[in-house]
Scaffold this active site. Structure first.
Site, PDB file in Angstrom:
ATOM      1  N   LYS A  53      23.162 -51.694 -69.614  1.00  0.00           N
ATOM      2  CA  LYS A  53      22.699 -52.665 -70.625  1.00  0.00           C
ATOM      3  C   LYS A  53      21.676 -53.624 -70.014  1.00  0.00           C
ATOM      4  CE  LYS A  53      26.718 -55.529 -69.502  1.00  0.00           C
ATOM      5  NZ  LYS A  53      28.085 -55.871 -69.903  1.00  0.00           N
ATOM      6  N   ARG A 151      37.630 -61.814 -76.338  1.00  0.00           N
ATOM      7  CA  ARG A 151      36.240 -61.589 -76.780  1.00  0.00           C
ATOM      8  C   ARG A 151      36.258 -60.410 -77.755  1.00  0.00           C
ATOM      9  NH1 ARG A 151      31.728 -60.212 -72.212  1.00  0.00           N
ATOM     10  NH2 ARG A 151      32.721 -58.190 -72.444  1.00  0.00           N
ATOM     11  N   HIS A 183      38.708 -54.684 -71.866  1.00  0.00           N
ATOM     12  CA  HIS A 183      37.889 -55.285 -70.795  1.00  0.00           C
ATOM     13  C   HIS A 183      38.709 -56.366 -70.088  1.00  0.00           C
ATOM     14  CE1 HIS A 183      34.083 -55.965 -68.805  1.00  0.00           C
ATOM     15  NE2 HIS A 183      34.021 -57.221 -69.178  1.00  0.00           N
ATOM     16  N   ARG A 239      33.892 -48.280 -65.720  1.00  0.00           N
ATOM     17  CA  ARG A 239      32.606 -48.709 -66.300  1.00  0.00           C
ATOM     18  C   ARG A 239      31.902 -49.726 -65.409  1.00  0.00           C
ATOM     19  NH1 ARG A 239      36.214 -50.245 -70.403  1.00  0.00           N
ATOM     20  NH2 ARG A 239      35.511 -52.376 -70.034  1.00  0.00           N
ATOM     21  N   TYR A 285       5.508 -80.513 -59.622  1.00  0.00           N
ATOM     22  CA  TYR A 285       5.803 -81.457 -60.712  1.00  0.00           C
ATOM     23  C   TYR A 285       6.813 -82.518 -60.292  1.00  0.00           C
ATOM     24  CZ  TYR A 285       3.579 -78.458 -64.255  1.00  0.00           C
ATOM     25  OH  TYR A 285       2.692 -77.739 -65.002  1.00  0.00           O
ATOM     26  N   CYS A 332       7.921 -74.031 -60.993  1.00  0.00           N
ATOM     27  CA  CYS A 332       7.066 -74.140 -62.185  1.00  0.00           C
ATOM     28  C   CYS A 332       7.192 -72.859 -63.022  1.00  0.00           C
ATOM     29  CB  CYS A 332       5.613 -74.330 -61.766  1.00  0.00           C
ATOM     30  SG  CYS A 332       5.354 -75.652 -60.572  1.00  0.00           S
ATOM     31  N   MET A 333       6.451 -72.765 -64.111  1.00  0.00           N
ATOM     32  CA  MET A 333       6.582 -71.586 -64.975  1.00  0.00           C
ATOM     33  C   MET A 333       6.114 -70.312 -64.273  1.00  0.00           C
ATOM     34  SD  MET A 333       5.171 -70.757 -68.820  1.00  0.00           S
ATOM     35  CE  MET A 333       5.959 -72.160 -69.582  1.00  0.00           C
ATOM     36  N   ASP A 334       5.016 -70.425 -63.506  1.00  0.00           N
ATOM     37  CA  ASP A 334       4.418 -69.217 -62.915  1.00  0.00           C
ATOM     38  C   ASP A 334       4.430 -69.216 -61.401  1.00  0.00           C
ATOM     39  OD1 ASP A 334       3.392 -68.642 -65.623  1.00  0.00           O
ATOM     40  OD2 ASP A 334       2.048 -70.318 -65.160  1.00  0.00           O
TER      41      ASP A 334
HETATM   42  C1  LIG Z   1      28.879 -55.475 -68.813  1.00  0.00           C
HETATM   43  C2  LIG Z   1      30.118 -54.699 -69.027  1.00  0.00           C
HETATM   44  C3  LIG Z   1      30.635 -53.866 -68.017  1.00  0.00           C
HETATM   45  C4  LIG Z   1      30.096 -53.861 -66.606  1.00  0.00           C
HETATM   46  O1  LIG Z   1      30.520 -55.056 -65.970  1.00  0.00           O
HETATM   47  P1  LIG Z   1      30.249 -55.297 -64.400  1.00  0.00           P
HETATM   48  O2  LIG Z   1      31.036 -56.511 -64.076  1.00  0.00           O
HETATM   49  O3  LIG Z   1      28.779 -55.530 -64.285  1.00  0.00           O
HETATM   50  O4  LIG Z   1      30.684 -54.101 -63.679  1.00  0.00           O
HETATM   51  C5  LIG Z   1      31.702 -53.054 -68.329  1.00  0.00           C
HETATM   52  N1  LIG Z   1      32.265 -53.081 -69.560  1.00  0.00           N
HETATM   53  C6  LIG Z   1      31.818 -53.901 -70.539  1.00  0.00           C
HETATM   54  C7  LIG Z   1      32.485 -53.904 -71.866  1.00  0.00           C
HETATM   55  C8  LIG Z   1      30.744 -54.748 -70.310  1.00  0.00           C
HETATM   56  O5  LIG Z   1      30.324 -55.566 -71.282  1.00  0.00           O
END
Ligand SMILES: *Cc1c(COP(=O)(O)O)cnc(C)c1O
Length: 396
Positions: A53, A151, A183, A239, A285, A332-334
């Site tokens: 992701k 969540r 999760h 995962r 700045y 700064c920004m850049d």
């Molecule tokens: C982002 C995410 C992961 C991976 O998490 P890490 O801590 O980067 O390994 C796995 N499962 C779900 C649902 C996530 O949102």
């Protein structure tokens, strides 16, 4: 490239063969492949879903995904449906799970792209089933239970209703429940009792689903921390995200090297200006800092517009010609400014903001520590303006 009709841009920011951008993120796909191999070794009884992701945590979706699959990841995971569609367009083979969508999302696109979908509530099962009727395809669904993250997922007391909705959809032939998942909230705190408690709730949810007649192929709970620190959470599929990129999910527990991981991203930029400055010269700045002695200032062409946290003002570590420096004054920004010392340096010298640390350069973990954040945020926020340059892996 077609003639001299105009500047031709390549993915790593070259125009007519020369880099137009003075900074780049070098992504070592060999490191990604090695990290996936290490994760397979850490969870030998499970399959691996590489989580890609957010543009593969800033590393680049398709190059990382292709490398991870070649290195043995059999699944890919992304949060958003549109990320999943881009991923499928580039990678026809592997299973892809996507899990965040609101009512009314074009789920028919997910089904025609052969994606797996998560469902956390009966309304979601209803929308998936409707998309299945519209496309004439059976949808593959992973039911999500909230085992304690607070969540996504159905709370345990509501999971039975989710299972019932899924059973009805299976009976009409629109849905096949292929997964049960959840999760972990505290797996990076290795001594937290929360992980074992969540694992128990998860096992009970699986039992509920099976008692109702569902036959999920994959049960999955562990992200990177679960994969690396909690074997009891591996089930059929793990995962990992951050560990695929070679960063530890819990650097205070174990660093990348101790986990057999190698950071894949190196962020570097060429100095665009070097000039002498007398003692007492205010820098950047707000004049929050001034030079303490006669010195040289160097300008690094990266700033918060590229994802460098402004919190790195006066603290962000940078290596130039083997010397460890830090950002002087505000980000700064850049741009940021470095106090290069009396011996200075030269325009074009390479400043390394972070890398794998093997040449003494700072790491994303070092940046995270001084900025009060986690390495996830350091790499993921790297802006689209910074060209990515890929080093091929053996598998790429
Ligand atoms: C982002 C995410 C992961 C991976 O998490 P890490 O801590 O980067 O390994 C796995 N499962 C779900 C649902 C996530 O949102």
């Amino acid at each position: 490239m077609g003639g001299r009709l105009g500047a031709v841009s390549t993915p790593d920011g070259e125009h007519d063969g020369a880099p137009a951008h003075p900074a780049r993120a070098v992504v070592d796909l060999g490191a990604v492949a090695g990290n996936v191999a290490a994760l397979r070794g850490a969870a030998p009884t499970a399959e691996v879903m590489a989580v890609v992701k957010a543009d593969a945590y800033g590393h680049g979706l398709l190059p990382v995904a292709r490398t991870a699959v070649a290195a043995g990841a059999t699944w890919l995971g992304v949060a958003q449906l549109d990320e999943a569609l881009v991923l499928r367009a580039g990678l026809p083979g592997p299973r892809i799970l996507t899990w965040l969508y609101a009512p009314g999302a074009p789920l028919h696109l997910a089904l025609t792209a052969d994606l797996d979908l998560s469902a956390s509530a009966p309304w979601a099962v209803g929308e998936v089933a409707a998309a299945a009727r519209a496309t004439g395809r059976t949808a593959r669904v992973h039911l999500k239970v909230d085992t304690g993250m607070g969540r996504g997922g159905a709370r345990p007391e509501a999971f039975g209703d989710l299972v019932d909705a899924a059973r009805r959809a299976e009976a009409e032939g629109t849905v096949e429940v292929v997964g049960i998942w959840s999760h972990l909230a505290c797996a990076d705190e290795v001594d937290s009792p929360v992980t074992a408690a969540q694992t128990e709730v998860f096992a009970a949810a699986v039992a509920t689903a099976e008692a109702a007649g569902l036959r999920p192929q994959v049960r999955h709970l562990a992200a990177s921390s679960g994969t690396l620190f909690h074997p009891a959470t591996h089930f059929d599929l793990v995962r990992p995200g951050i560990a695929v990129y070679g960063l530890s999910p819990a650097p205070e527990v174990a660093g990348a090297e101790a986990l057999g991981l190698r950071p894949a991203m190196r962020l570097e930029a060429r100095l665009t200006l070097v000039k002498p400055a007398p003692a007492g010269t205010p820098v950047s700045y707000g004049h929050t800092e001034s030079t303490s002695a006669d010195t040289h200032l160097g300008v690094v062409p990266l700033g918060y517009g590229d994802g460098i946290p402004r919190a790195a003002s006066s603290v962000g570590p940078v290596q130039v010609a083997g010397r460890r420096l830090r950002v002087t004054g505000r980000v700064c920004m850049d741009q940021v400014v470095l106090d290069l010392g009396p011996d200075g340096g030269a325009e074009g010298d390479v400043a390394v903001l972070f890398g794998d640390g093997r040449a003494g350069e700072p790491t994303a973990d070092d940046w995270a520590r001084v900025c009060g954040t986690i390495s996830y945020e350091i790499v993921t926020r790297l802006g689209a303006r910074v060209p990515r340059h890929y080093l091929p892996g053996e598998h790429a």
